[in-house]
Design an enzyme around this catalytic site. Sequence first.
Site, PDB file in Angstrom:
ATOM      1  N   GLU A 136       1.028  -1.375  -0.219  1.00  0.00           N
ATOM      2  CA  GLU A 136      -0.116   0.080  -0.162  1.00  0.00           C
ATOM      3  C   GLU A 136       0.665   1.434   0.122  1.00  0.00           C
ATOM      4  OE1 GLU A 136      -3.999   1.532   2.069  1.00  0.00           O
ATOM      5  OE2 GLU A 136      -2.626  -0.012   3.283  1.00  0.00           O
ATOM      6  N   ALA A 147      -2.075   8.444   6.092  1.00  0.00           N
ATOM      7  CA  ALA A 147      -0.884   7.847   6.596  1.00  0.00           C
ATOM      8  C   ALA A 147       0.164   7.318   6.708  1.00  0.00           C
ATOM      9  CB  ALA A 147      -1.697   6.719   8.842  1.00  0.00           C
ATOM     10  N   HIS A 202      -5.543   5.166  -2.414  1.00  0.00           N
ATOM     11  CA  HIS A 202      -5.172   6.743  -1.909  1.00  0.00           C
ATOM     12  C   HIS A 202      -5.428   7.404  -3.572  1.00  0.00           C
ATOM     13  CE1 HIS A 202      -4.403   5.675   1.750  1.00  0.00           C
ATOM     14  NE2 HIS A 202      -4.375   4.927   1.797  1.00  0.00           N
ATOM     15  N   ASN A 226     -12.624   5.511   1.605  1.00  0.00           N
ATOM     16  CA  ASN A 226     -11.359   6.257   2.621  1.00  0.00           C
ATOM     17  C   ASN A 226     -10.203   6.894   1.171  1.00  0.00           C
ATOM     18  OD1 ASN A 226     -12.570   4.257   5.023  1.00  0.00           O
ATOM     19  ND2 ASN A 226     -12.426   6.024   5.449  1.00  0.00           N
ATOM     20  N   ALA A 227      -9.775   7.830   1.871  1.00  0.00           N
ATOM     21  CA  ALA A 227      -8.568   8.262   0.917  1.00  0.00           C
ATOM     22  C   ALA A 227      -8.909   8.665  -0.725  1.00  0.00           C
ATOM     23  CB  ALA A 227      -7.090   6.925   1.306  1.00  0.00           C
ATOM     24  N   ARG A 234     -22.502  15.900  -9.935  1.00  0.00           N
ATOM     25  CA  ARG A 234     -21.868  15.878 -10.551  1.00  0.00           C
ATOM     26  C   ARG A 234     -20.808  15.579 -11.351  1.00  0.00           C
ATOM     27  NH1 ARG A 234     -25.004  21.311  -9.249  1.00  0.00           N
ATOM     28  NH2 ARG A 234     -26.403  21.679 -10.566  1.00  0.00           N
ATOM     29  N   HIS A 258     -14.145   4.112  10.308  1.00  0.00           N
ATOM     30  CA  HIS A 258     -14.090   4.725   8.840  1.00  0.00           C
ATOM     31  C   HIS A 258     -15.792   4.600   7.999  1.00  0.00           C
ATOM     32  CE1 HIS A 258     -10.190   3.641  10.022  1.00  0.00           C
ATOM     33  NE2 HIS A 258      -9.771   4.064   8.343  1.00  0.00           N
ATOM     34  N   ASP A 281      -7.868  -3.210   7.680  1.00  0.00           N
ATOM     35  CA  ASP A 281      -6.598  -2.092   7.945  1.00  0.00           C
ATOM     36  C   ASP A 281      -6.375  -1.357   8.986  1.00  0.00           C
ATOM     37  OD1 ASP A 281      -5.272  -0.636   7.060  1.00  0.00           O
ATOM     38  OD2 ASP A 281      -6.509   1.648   6.230  1.00  0.00           O
TER      39      ASP A 281
END
Length: 392
Positions: A136, A147, A202, A226-227, A234, A258, A281
């Site tokens: 990741e 993070a 991410h 998330n991320a 739109r 989360h 995670d």
Amino acid sequence: MATSKVLAGAQVVLPTGTLTNGRVIVEGTRVGDGGTSLPERSRELGGAPADAETVDLTGHWVVPGFVDIHNHGGGGASFTSGTVEDVLKGIHTHRLHGTTTVVASFVTGEMDFLTQRAGLLSELAEQGEIAGIHFEGPFISPCRKGAHDETLLRDPDPADVRKLLDAARGHAKMVTLATELPGGIDSVRLLAEHGVIAAIGHTDATYEQTVEAIDAGATVATHLFNAMPGLGHRVPGPIAALLEDERITVELINDGTHLHPASFELAFHHAGASRVALITDAMDAAGFGDGRYMLGPLEVEVKDSVARLVEGGSIAGSTLTLDRAFKRSVTVDGLSVEDTVRAISANPAKLLGQYDRVGSLEPGKDADLVVLDASFDVKGVMRKGEWVVEPF
């Protein structure tokens, strides 16, 4: 050596449905030829050996062992930076909570450090302690770094991606990428060619850029919502593209922090039970407690079981274990036990290409299973025919 066992009287969740007053026959390390059955059908399916130990699990559930494809550590130990003994401690911590198959995830680091770590953990993969490695980072967006140390991020140059794959010696299972960055699409193609999951995460990608990455071979959404940019009416962004495409499995962190329950329900309803993988995670504090920890080079404070960076306050992984995700999915979110089993066992096993061995209770597969009581709390964990947690 594991002996033959008969787990009797439970509600047993199979790929075809749930058996009431069913049983599981374990022979050595595997589900036996007698397999899983109703007691009255056992002779037709071939019964258990005469000297088998019988465990009465009346009033309980027996489900397949959990499969976590995104996990950074636990029990106070980090998969990214810990010693071999630390990594084994983290693995054992999650096994106590029902995760019998785990992929070790790394956070962003220097390339030389990541290749060294990949070599170290590939040995644990060869020993069967982990199911593989997930990178990741470092190929993620500075805009959505979460993070991760921004100074260590880099564009996904296919040559760098290949270095990590080579270092993992065939045990790289997944790489999370911001596919809109230079080299992102070529890296997705490279991963697909090598049978490694290209995961979109991410990321600051647009809807159109996400569609391009999926068409190039991406198959997973790293911790959906998330991320990444939020869903807009739109400017739909990556979430819409990831939810609508049947080729994508979406990771969901169901810890109540989360994701809002409505977001969890939206994703599960839209993707369907066959396209969700529940993940943790998890970072070091999972199964360990509040305090100060390091996530890669960044300091994290865990308070009330929520992990956040000391500087900036970004959520820094979770302290979740998959037994808690299972219980929450059923008791809070109202999912069926069968759909939860798909998301927490079968689907991730299929993603890893290991469904022939794990992810369901079927004859010949590893005897990996979890015993849950009527409140969906863990009462027993078996891995390859041996109790990790003895029932009762």
